[in-house]
Design a protein around this motif. Structure first.
Motif, PDB file in Angstrom:
ATOM      1  N   ILE A 291       0.843  -1.180   0.000  1.00  0.00           N
ATOM      2  CA  ILE A 291       0.000   0.000   0.000  1.00  0.00           C
ATOM      3  C   ILE A 291       0.884   1.238   0.000  1.00  0.00           C
ATOM      4  O   ILE A 291       1.953   1.259   0.596  1.00  0.00           O
ATOM      5  CB  ILE A 291      -0.992   0.037   1.192  1.00  0.00           C
ATOM      6  CG1 ILE A 291      -0.275  -0.011   2.536  1.00  0.00           C
ATOM      7  CG2 ILE A 291      -1.986  -1.092   1.099  1.00  0.00           C
ATOM      8  CD1 ILE A 291      -1.217   0.116   3.729  1.00  0.00           C
ATOM      9  N   GLY A 292       0.428   2.251  -0.741  1.00  0.00           N
ATOM     10  CA  GLY A 292       1.144   3.510  -0.805  1.00  0.00           C
ATOM     11  C   GLY A 292       0.149   4.654  -0.699  1.00  0.00           C
ATOM     12  O   GLY A 292      -1.063   4.452  -0.817  1.00  0.00           O
ATOM     13  N   ASN A 293       0.661   5.860  -0.481  1.00  0.00           N
ATOM     14  CA  ASN A 293      -0.248   7.006  -0.437  1.00  0.00           C
ATOM     15  C   ASN A 293       0.457   8.296  -0.828  1.00  0.00           C
ATOM     16  O   ASN A 293       1.682   8.349  -0.963  1.00  0.00           O
ATOM     17  CB  ASN A 293      -0.921   7.136   0.935  1.00  0.00           C
ATOM     18  CG  ASN A 293       0.043   7.508   2.053  1.00  0.00           C
ATOM     19  OD1 ASN A 293       1.224   7.733   1.838  1.00  0.00           O
ATOM     20  ND2 ASN A 293      -0.479   7.563   3.268  1.00  0.00           N
ATOM     21  N   ASP A 294      -0.344   9.320  -1.053  1.00  0.00           N
ATOM     22  CA  ASP A 294       0.125  10.666  -1.372  1.00  0.00           C
ATOM     23  C   ASP A 294      -0.552  11.615  -0.394  1.00  0.00           C
ATOM     24  O   ASP A 294      -1.720  11.966  -0.559  1.00  0.00           O
ATOM     25  CB  ASP A 294      -0.231  11.016  -2.813  1.00  0.00           C
ATOM     26  CG  ASP A 294       0.223  12.414  -3.212  1.00  0.00           C
ATOM     27  OD1 ASP A 294       0.818  13.109  -2.365  1.00  0.00           O
ATOM     28  OD2 ASP A 294      -0.031  12.817  -4.364  1.00  0.00           O
ATOM     29  N   THR A 295       0.175  12.021   0.626  1.00  0.00           N
ATOM     30  CA  THR A 295      -0.449  12.774   1.719  1.00  0.00           C
ATOM     31  C   THR A 295      -0.926  14.158   1.303  1.00  0.00           C
ATOM     32  O   THR A 295      -1.726  14.778   2.001  1.00  0.00           O
ATOM     33  CB  THR A 295       0.527  12.901   2.901  1.00  0.00           C
ATOM     34  OG1 THR A 295       1.726  13.563   2.451  1.00  0.00           O
ATOM     35  CG2 THR A 295       0.890  11.537   3.448  1.00  0.00           C
ATOM     36  N   ILE A 296      -0.448  14.672   0.163  1.00  0.00           N
ATOM     37  CA  ILE A 296      -0.921  15.977  -0.317  1.00  0.00           C
ATOM     38  C   ILE A 296      -2.425  15.938  -0.594  1.00  0.00           C
ATOM     39  O   ILE A 296      -3.136  16.928  -0.440  1.00  0.00           O
ATOM     40  CB  ILE A 296      -0.152  16.388  -1.592  1.00  0.00           C
ATOM     41  CG1 ILE A 296       1.305  16.665  -1.243  1.00  0.00           C
ATOM     42  CG2 ILE A 296      -0.789  17.619  -2.249  1.00  0.00           C
ATOM     43  CD1 ILE A 296       2.171  16.985  -2.450  1.00  0.00           C
ATOM     44  N   LYS A 297      -2.910  14.739  -0.958  1.00  0.00           N
ATOM     45  CA  LYS A 297      -4.319  14.591  -1.328  1.00  0.00           C
ATOM     46  C   LYS A 297      -5.197  14.153  -0.152  1.00  0.00           C
ATOM     47  O   LYS A 297      -6.324  13.725  -0.349  1.00  0.00           O
ATOM     48  CB  LYS A 297      -4.439  13.581  -2.462  1.00  0.00           C
ATOM     49  CG  LYS A 297      -3.704  14.013  -3.727  1.00  0.00           C
ATOM     50  CD  LYS A 297      -3.817  12.958  -4.812  1.00  0.00           C
ATOM     51  CE  LYS A 297      -3.085  13.393  -6.076  1.00  0.00           C
ATOM     52  NZ  LYS A 297      -3.160  12.353  -7.137  1.00  0.00           N
ATOM     53  N   GLN A 298      -4.672  14.257   1.056  1.00  0.00           N
ATOM     54  CA  GLN A 298      -5.438  13.776   2.205  1.00  0.00           C
ATOM     55  C   GLN A 298      -6.739  14.558   2.399  1.00  0.00           C
ATOM     56  O   GLN A 298      -6.825  15.742   2.104  1.00  0.00           O
ATOM     57  CB  GLN A 298      -4.595  13.825   3.477  1.00  0.00           C
ATOM     58  CG  GLN A 298      -4.263  15.194   3.986  1.00  0.00           C
ATOM     59  CD  GLN A 298      -3.329  15.135   5.192  1.00  0.00           C
ATOM     60  OE1 GLN A 298      -2.779  14.094   5.513  1.00  0.00           O
ATOM     61  NE2 GLN A 298      -3.159  16.254   5.860  1.00  0.00           N
ATOM     62  N   ASP A 299      -7.733  13.863   2.886  1.00  0.00           N
ATOM     63  CA  ASP A 299      -9.062  14.424   3.130  1.00  0.00           C
ATOM     64  C   ASP A 299      -9.101  14.952   4.557  1.00  0.00           C
ATOM     65  O   ASP A 299      -8.910  14.207   5.516  1.00  0.00           O
ATOM     66  CB  ASP A 299     -10.099  13.310   2.944  1.00  0.00           C
ATOM     67  CG  ASP A 299     -11.516  13.821   2.925  1.00  0.00           C
ATOM     68  OD1 ASP A 299     -11.758  14.886   3.517  1.00  0.00           O
ATOM     69  OD2 ASP A 299     -12.378  13.164   2.326  1.00  0.00           O
ATOM     70  N   ASN A 300      -9.346  16.247   4.706  1.00  0.00           N
ATOM     71  CA  ASN A 300      -9.291  16.872   6.030  1.00  0.00           C
ATOM     72  C   ASN A 300     -10.643  16.931   6.742  1.00  0.00           C
ATOM     73  O   ASN A 300     -10.781  17.620   7.742  1.00  0.00           O
ATOM     74  CB  ASN A 300      -8.742  18.298   5.897  1.00  0.00           C
ATOM     75  CG  ASN A 300      -7.275  18.300   5.493  1.00  0.00           C
ATOM     76  OD1 ASN A 300      -6.493  17.511   5.985  1.00  0.00           O
ATOM     77  ND2 ASN A 300      -6.918  19.172   4.573  1.00  0.00           N
ATOM     78  N   TRP A 301     -11.616  16.174   6.230  1.00  0.00           N
ATOM     79  CA  TRP A 301     -12.954  16.248   6.833  1.00  0.00           C
ATOM     80  C   TRP A 301     -13.007  15.575   8.195  1.00  0.00           C
ATOM     81  O   TRP A 301     -13.923  15.807   8.975  1.00  0.00           O
ATOM     82  CB  TRP A 301     -13.994  15.611   5.919  1.00  0.00           C
ATOM     83  CG  TRP A 301     -13.893  14.123   5.811  1.00  0.00           C
ATOM     84  CD1 TRP A 301     -13.042  13.424   5.024  1.00  0.00           C
ATOM     85  CD2 TRP A 301     -14.666  13.147   6.521  1.00  0.00           C
ATOM     86  NE1 TRP A 301     -13.210  12.073   5.194  1.00  0.00           N
ATOM     87  CE2 TRP A 301     -14.208  11.878   6.104  1.00  0.00           C
ATOM     88  CE3 TRP A 301     -15.681  13.213   7.468  1.00  0.00           C
ATOM     89  CZ2 TRP A 301     -14.740  10.696   6.600  1.00  0.00           C
ATOM     90  CZ3 TRP A 301     -16.210  12.027   7.957  1.00  0.00           C
ATOM     91  CH2 TRP A 301     -15.747  10.788   7.524  1.00  0.00           C
ATOM     92  N   ARG A 302     -12.008  14.756   8.505  1.00  0.00           N
ATOM     93  CA  ARG A 302     -12.006  14.069   9.785  1.00  0.00           C
ATOM     94  C   ARG A 302     -10.581  14.095  10.335  1.00  0.00           C
ATOM     95  O   ARG A 302      -9.624  13.827   9.608  1.00  0.00           O
ATOM     96  CB  ARG A 302     -12.497  12.633   9.596  1.00  0.00           C
ATOM     97  CG  ARG A 302     -12.810  11.904  10.883  1.00  0.00           C
ATOM     98  CD  ARG A 302     -13.539  10.612  10.553  1.00  0.00           C
ATOM     99  NE  ARG A 302     -13.761   9.810  11.751  1.00  0.00           N
ATOM    100  CZ  ARG A 302     -14.392   8.650  11.743  1.00  0.00           C
ATOM    101  NH1 ARG A 302     -14.871   8.160  10.617  1.00  0.00           N
ATOM    102  NH2 ARG A 302     -14.549   7.968  12.853  1.00  0.00           N
TER     103      ARG A 302
END
Length: 346
Positions: free
Chosen positions: A129-140
């Protein structure tokens, strides 16, 4: 009369308590075959070791791919995948260092985590699994980077690499953000089906609905995809049983499909569960896959012991590999010998 009423109330209360108490799950064949004591592997003074994925090469050496990050870091943002090799599953291991890290500007720009390895069609196939934290959802607020996690694939002709990665995740989230897997796709388990298809099981967090962890399936005709999600997903989520599950590991063995998965409140939060299936889609009742970490290792009762994977030798399960939290903070890998001859003794 007053005493009689009080006695009745006590009896009713006791009956209610017994009814509410969960019985322990039945021991699976795997539980019965595990060694009484295990061994720590890949210990480190400076970094965290997690999620150990083992495989043999053609020369009989054991290769382990594992997640690691600095103690001051966080797995959601700083994890990499490293490689180690040994002559024996219990070690000692020679570490070859980090082999997969975040790729700037790609979908897996930051954390690379939770590898799963299989040798298929003469190739070493690693899911992660990988991710791109720039695209994180700040709703929670909690675990904001979790929503950018996706399942990726890396392929190599050699266990030493180089590894071919792809520009897109192999399992994306659903376009419908309210879908059960519209938030993230994580913790893959890969197998080649007896019918020649390639199956990837994956976990999602249904965070925008009931907040439950659920497991689904995607199928491809070719190794590199495209992987099409099973229309009956999720295939593992039994809310009526009381808890949740995560970190699934699947395999096909003796004409059955098997699933090892972490318990999250069905019986406890620190042991593993086992499920069996005839078709790899419809699953039976929970059984025990392994006990808590302190059953096999000198750790605390609540020290997490999870991300189970199996080392196979000559198409037979040989060792159970886990990640384990330790009180000395040397969070490491942990191995348990599987002795199938013990099953006959029960």
């Amino acid at each position: 009369m007053k005493n009689l009423v009080s006695l009745c109330i006590i009896i009713l209360s006791l009956n209610f308590c017994f009814a509410q108490k969960k019985s322990e799950p039945k021991e699976s064949w795997l539980t019965k075959s595990l060694a009484d004591k295990g061994k720590f592997i890949l210990e480190s003074k400076d970094s965290i070791v997690w999620g150990c994925a083992p495989v043999y090469d053609d020369k009989g050496k054991v290769h382990v791919y594992y997640s690691t990050w600095e103690r001051s870091g966080n797995w959601l943002t700083d994890s990499n995948i490293a490689h180690a090799v040994a002559d024996n599953p219990e070690g000692p291991y020679k570490k070859f260092g980090i082999i997969l890290k975040g790729r700037k500007g790609k979908w897996d720009a930051n954390t690379i985590h939770n590898p799963n390895i299989q040798k298929v069609d003469g190739k070493y196939v690693m899911l992660y699994i990988g991710n791109d934290t720039i695209k994180q959802d700040n709703w929670r607020t909690r675990a904001k980077s979790a929503n950018t996690q996706r399942v990726g694939m890396a392929i190599s002709d050699s266990p030493y690499g180089p590894w071919k990665r792809f520009d897109k995740p192999v399992i994306e989230v659903s376009k419908d953000t309210m879908a059960w897997d519209g938030y993230c796709t994580v913790n893959p388990s890969f197998m080649k089906h007896p019918n020649g298809e390639y199956w990837i099981y994956y976990r999602a967090w249904d965070r925008r609905n009931d907040d439950r962890r659920k497991t689904g399936l995607a199928i491809a005709k070719n190794l590199e995809g495209p992987y099409i999600k099973y229309e009956g997903n999720p295939i593992i989520d039994f809310p009526e049983r009381g808890g949740q599950t995560e970190d699934p590991y699947f395999f096909y063995y003796k004409n059955k499909f098997h699933c090892l998965i972490r318990d999250m409140g069905n019986y406890d939060w620190y042991s593993g569960l086992y499920l069996e299936s005839d078709d790899g889609i419809h699953w039976g009742e929970y059984q025990r896959s392994h006990y808590k970490g302190d059953h096999y290792f000198p750790v605390c009762e609540k020290c997490r012991y999870e991300r189970v994977q199996v080392l196979w030798k000559n198409e037979e399960p040989e060792y159970l590999f886990n990640a384990i939290m330790r009180e000395d903070r040397k969070h490491s890998g942990a191995v348990l010998k599987i002795d199938l001859s013990k099953i006959d003794k029960h």
